[in-house]
Design a protein around this motif. Structure first.
Motif, mmCIF file in Angstrom:
data_model
loop_
_atom_site.group_PDB
_atom_site.id
_atom_site.type_symbol
_atom_site.label_atom_id
_atom_site.label_comp_id
_atom_site.label_asym_id
_atom_site.label_seq_id
_atom_site.Cartn_x
_atom_site.Cartn_y
_atom_site.Cartn_z
ATOM 1 N N ASP A 77 -8.135 5.627 1.292
ATOM 2 C CA ASP A 77 -8.318 7.005 0.854
ATOM 3 C C ASP A 77 -9.807 7.340 0.928
ATOM 4 O O ASP A 77 -10.609 6.842 0.134
ATOM 5 C CB ASP A 77 -7.797 7.175 -0.572
ATOM 6 N N ASN A 98 0.854 -1.183 0.000
ATOM 7 C CA ASN A 98 0.000 0.000 0.000
ATOM 8 C C ASN A 98 0.890 1.234 0.000
ATOM 9 O O ASN A 98 1.614 1.493 0.970
ATOM 10 C CB ASN A 98 -0.909 -0.021 1.235
ATOM 11 N N ASP A 99 0.863 2.000 -1.065
ATOM 12 C CA ASP A 99 1.731 3.174 -1.186
ATOM 13 C C ASP A 99 1.479 4.195 -0.084
ATOM 14 O O ASP A 99 2.377 4.979 0.257
ATOM 15 C CB ASP A 99 1.526 3.846 -2.551
ATOM 16 N N LYS A 100 0.281 4.176 0.479
ATOM 17 C CA LYS A 100 -0.066 5.148 1.527
ATOM 18 C C LYS A 100 0.337 4.665 2.920
ATOM 19 O O LYS A 100 0.252 5.419 3.891
ATOM 20 C CB LYS A 100 -1.573 5.436 1.496
ATOM 21 N N GLY A 139 0.816 5.596 7.829
ATOM 22 C CA GLY A 139 0.410 6.556 6.809
ATOM 23 C C GLY A 139 0.552 7.966 7.334
ATOM 24 O O GLY A 139 0.892 8.178 8.493
ATOM 25 N N SER A 140 0.289 8.918 6.431
ATOM 26 C CA SER A 140 0.405 10.306 6.838
ATOM 27 C C SER A 140 -0.776 10.714 7.677
ATOM 28 O O SER A 140 -1.806 10.079 7.686
ATOM 29 C CB SER A 140 0.489 11.186 5.600
ATOM 30 N N GLN A 171 -3.974 1.787 5.014
ATOM 31 C CA GLN A 171 -4.539 3.104 4.744
ATOM 32 C C GLN A 171 -5.587 3.051 3.627
ATOM 33 O O GLN A 171 -5.399 2.404 2.604
ATOM 34 C CB GLN A 171 -3.429 4.086 4.357
#
Length: 339
Positions: A301, A293-295, A338-339, A299
């Motif tokens: 979206d 998961n790139d996030k 994640g952010s 995470q």
């Protein structure tokens, strides 16, 4: 095995004592504290999509988090949203579209993390089938697991490809997807996954036709998600901690799978009945890239969920509009995911 129907019913599942947070357990963690028993209702029989779950359990990561986790296959793939909503099950594995449909129907569920953050669902047919493209569905029989999601997607796929729905016979075949295709009981299925049934059929020389739903008019979405009871999350600190601790252990298992697919293959092969042991590593190799998961682990979206929910409403797949923030949250994921 994803292609096998389970026996037993919901009544038998409900007969099991499934406390949300168990007290007085004889099991103890390494620091001497009682482990909290929790049951996770899977979306299907144990299969390679669940590799991070079983890897986390085998490695003891749930115990490290103070949990005694039991994985329970469903009697029906639609059970997780129903039983999590009523509080009969602690945690469930479901799908983004199914979670959105449940939200539109007022079920008490929320997705707390993405297990596989991309679509896997495909229109699939045996190489001997006359179905070689979406257009070929006209005049043929397609089997589905009976999920609202699959039936709704079939409706929109037919509409997007100008196929008269009256020309297509849809039948509920439960979890018998692979067997139904191989036996020729259906001309195609909508419910099989490219990284599992697709690998199985290809490896067996069946030359399958595999059409991801995202190539047939459906936007991308989070295939598998972890769901919890929404109202209890808002009011019960112990349940909040249960969810956080479960996701923390799962994140560690997910990282192990990505780092060491070969070991993960052995773990899931021991849990997933009915698979050719030589095929499992191939399935895991096909699955591992989908776990990244790139996030950050788990995470989701929320804006993407909102766009997908709006698309479902515009396509008539749900009757009532859904506010994504009501059915998805990242608040319980481990710090740093994640952010």
């Amino acid at each position: 095995m994803r292609a096998k129907r389970l026996t037993g019913g919901v009544a038998a599942l409900l007969a099991v004592t499934l406390p949300l947070v168990a007290c007085g357990s004889d099991d103890s963690s390494s620091d001497g504290e009682a482990l909290r028993k929790t049951t996770v209702l899977l979306d299907w029989d144990p299969n390679p999509d669940h590799v991070a779950l079983y890897t986390a359990k085998e490695a003891g990561y749930f115990e490290d988090a103070g949990l005694d986790v039991t994985f329970q296959p469903p009697s029906d793939p639609s059970d997780p949203t129903k039983l999590v909503s009523t509080g009969k099950i602690d945690i469930g594995i479901s799908y983004e579209p199914e979670t959105i449909i449940s939200g539109s129907q007022g079920l008490d569920v929320v997705a707390v993390g993405a297990l596989i953050p991309t679509a896997l669902l495909s229109v699939m047919a045996n190489g001997d089938s006359p179905v070689k493209s979406v257009a070929d569905l006209a005049g043929h029989t397609i089997g589905t697991p009976g999920l609202q999601t699959n039936d709704a997607f079939l409706t929109t796929i037919l509409a997007r490809n100008n196929i008269d729905p009256a020309s297509v016979k849809s039948v509920n075949i439960g979890q018998d997807l692979m067997a139904a295709m191989v036996a020729g009981n259906v001309d195609a299925t909508l419910g099989a996954y490219r990284n599992i049934e697709g690998v199985m059929m290809t490896d067996q020389g069946l030359n399958p036709t595999i059409i991801p739903v995202t190539d047939a008019g459906v936007p991308d979405y989070d295939e598998l998600v972890i769901i919890a009871q929404a109202s209890r999350l808002k009011s019960d600190p112990a349940y909040q901690k249960l969810i956080r601790d479960f996701l923390s252990g799962l994140a560690r298992g997910n990282a192990d799978v990505i780092a060491d697919p070969a070991s993960a293959s052995k773990i899931i092969a021991a849990e997933a009945d009915g698979y050719d042991e030589a095929q499992v590593p191939k399935m895991i190799d096909a699955t591992v890239p989908l776990l990244k998961n790139d996030k950050g682990f788990g995470q989701q979206d929320v804006s993407d969920w909102q766009a997908f929910a709006d698309w479902m409403k515009s396509e008539g797949l749900i009757d009532k509009a859904v506010t994504a923030s009501d059915v998805v949250t990242n608040d319980y994921l481990p710090a740093g995911s994640g952010s």
